[in-house]
Enzyme design. Structure first.
Site, mmCIF file in Angstrom:
data_model
loop_
_atom_site.group_PDB
_atom_site.id
_atom_site.type_symbol
_atom_site.label_atom_id
_atom_site.label_comp_id
_atom_site.label_asym_id
_atom_site.label_seq_id
_atom_site.Cartn_x
_atom_site.Cartn_y
_atom_site.Cartn_z
ATOM 1 C CB ALA A 1 37.246 -9.268 -31.019
ATOM 2 N N GLY B 1 42.190 -10.677 -29.452
ATOM 3 C CA GLY B 1 41.419 -11.445 -28.473
ATOM 4 C C GLY B 1 41.787 -12.919 -28.470
ATOM 5 C CD GLU C 1 43.111 -9.121 -25.482
ATOM 6 O OE1 GLU C 1 42.178 -9.247 -26.304
ATOM 7 O OE2 GLU C 1 43.332 -8.057 -24.864
ATOM 8 C CD GLU D 1 44.198 -6.277 -29.819
ATOM 9 O OE1 GLU D 1 45.442 -6.248 -30.020
ATOM 10 O OE2 GLU D 1 43.642 -7.157 -29.140
#
Ligand code: HXC
Length: 256
Positions: A65, A108, A111, A131
Site C-alpha cells: 500500500a 499489500g 496480498e 507491515e
C-alpha cells in the site's frame, strides 16, 4: 480504455493488466486500486477475453500500500472509509486471473498477488509482509491467505519479522505455482493464459469456483459442491465436444 496508473495489453483472448507507478515501485495508491478495478471490470465484461494476467514491472509487482498516502490516516478514516474493501475486486472475478510476479511483492502487493487464482513467479521475485516494521499488520488478507497457503509457522515468522522470502522459498512453501527466469515471465504467463483461454470457459469458471470453495467450507460440503458442478458440465455443448474430440483423436474446438 486508458488509465492513469495501469497499462493494458490484449493478446488474443488474454488481457494483461500492468500496474504502472514506476516512481513508487507500484505502491498501491487509491488511484491505482481505482484504475485496477476499472481494468478488471472491463476485462470481465469483454466477451472476447477469457483469461487475465496481473503483473507489475521487472523491479516490482507492488511494494505494498502507498505508505506516504496512508501515513496520516486516522482510525476513523480507515473504519468509516473502509478503503481496503476496494481491494477485493480481483477476488470477485469469475474469469481466471493469473498473477505474474517479478521483483518485490510486499505487504499489500503480496496480498494482491494472493487474491489472484495462482501466482507465477520470476526468479527475482521477493515476497513479504513487512507491515510489522511500520507498526501495523497486514490488512488485506495477509494473515489469512498467507496462513492458508504456507501454513502457520512460516506465515507467523514472515508476519512477525517482516522477512522477505525469495522465489525458490515461495515455491517450496506452496505460495507460487512455478518459478520462471525473469526474462521469460511475461511470455510464459501469456502462454499459460492462452492455454487456459483455449479451454471451455464455463468449465474453467466452474473449476475455479470449486477450488475457491475449498477455502470456505468443510471437505464434505466441498465434495458435494464439486459433484453437483461436475454433473452440470454434462449440460454444456463443450463436454460433448471435448469427449467427442478425444474419441476421434483430434483437438477439441470449444464453443463457449
Ligand atoms: C510508498 C513507496 C513504497 C510504498 C517504495 N516506495 N515502496 N512509496 N509506499 N509502499 C517508494 C520509495 O519511497 C521511493 O520513493 C521509491 O519508491 C523507490 O523505493 P526505494 O526504497 O528507494 O527502493 P529500494 O531501496 O530498492 O527498496 C525497495 C523496497 C523499499 C525494499 C521495496 O522501497 C521498501 O521497503 N518499501 C516499503 C515496503 C513496505 O513496507 N510495504 C508495506 C506497506 S503497508 P522516492 O520518492 O524516495 O524515490 C501495506 C499494508 C497493506 O502494504 C494493507 C492493506 C491496505
Amino acid at each position: 480504455m486508458a488509465y492513469e496508473t495501469v497499462l493494458t495489453e490484449t493478446h488474443g483472448p488474454v488481457r494483461l493488466i500492468r500496474l504502472n507507478r514506476p516512481e513508487a515501485l507500484n505502491a498501491l495508491s487509491v488511484q491505482l486500486i481505482k484504475d485496477l478495478n476499472a481494468a478488471l471490470d472491463e476485462a470481465e465484461a469483454a466477451q472476447e477475453i477469457r483469461c487475465i494476467i496481473l503483473t507489475g514491472s521487472e523491479k516490482a509487482f507492488a511494494a505494498g500500500a502507498d505508505v506516504k498516502e496512508m501515513q496520516s490516516n486516522t482510525y476513523l478514516d480507515g473504519y468509516l472509509g473502509d478503503f481496503v474493501a476496494q481491494w477485493e475486486r480481483v477476488t470477485q472475478m469469475r474469469k481466471p486471473v493469473i498473477a505474474a510476479v517479478a521483483g518485490f511483492a510486499l505487504g499489500g502487493g503480496s496480498e494482491l498477488a494472493m487474491m489472484c487464482d495462482f501466482i507465477l513467479a520470476a526468479d527475482n521475485a521477493k515476497f513479504g509482509q513487512p507491515e510489522i516494521k511500520l507498526g501495523i499488520l497486514p490488512g488485506a488478507g495477509g494473515t489469512q491467505r498467507l496462513t492458508h497457503l504456507v501454513g502457520k509457522s512460516k506465515a507467523m515468522e514472515l508476519c512477525l519479522t517482516g522477512r522477505m522470502m525469495d522465489a525458490a522459498e515461495a515455491e517450496r512453501a506452496g505460495l507460487v505455482s512455478r518459478v520462471i527466469p525473469a526474462a521469460d515471465l511475461i511470455p510464459e504467463a501469456i502462454k499459460v493464459a492462452q492455454a487456459i483461454a483455449g479451454m471451455s470457459l464455463p468449465a474453467v469458471m466452474m473449476a475455479k469456483e470449486c477450488i475457491n470453495r475449498a477455502y470456505e467450507t468443510t471437505l464434505s460440503e466441498g465434495i458435494r459442491f464439486e459433484r453437483r458442478v461436475f454433473y452440470a458440465t454434462f449440460a454444456t455443448p463443450d463436454q460433448k465436444e471435448g469427449m467427442q474430440a478425444f474419441v476421434e483423436k483430434r483437438p477439441p474446438a470449444f464453443k463457449s
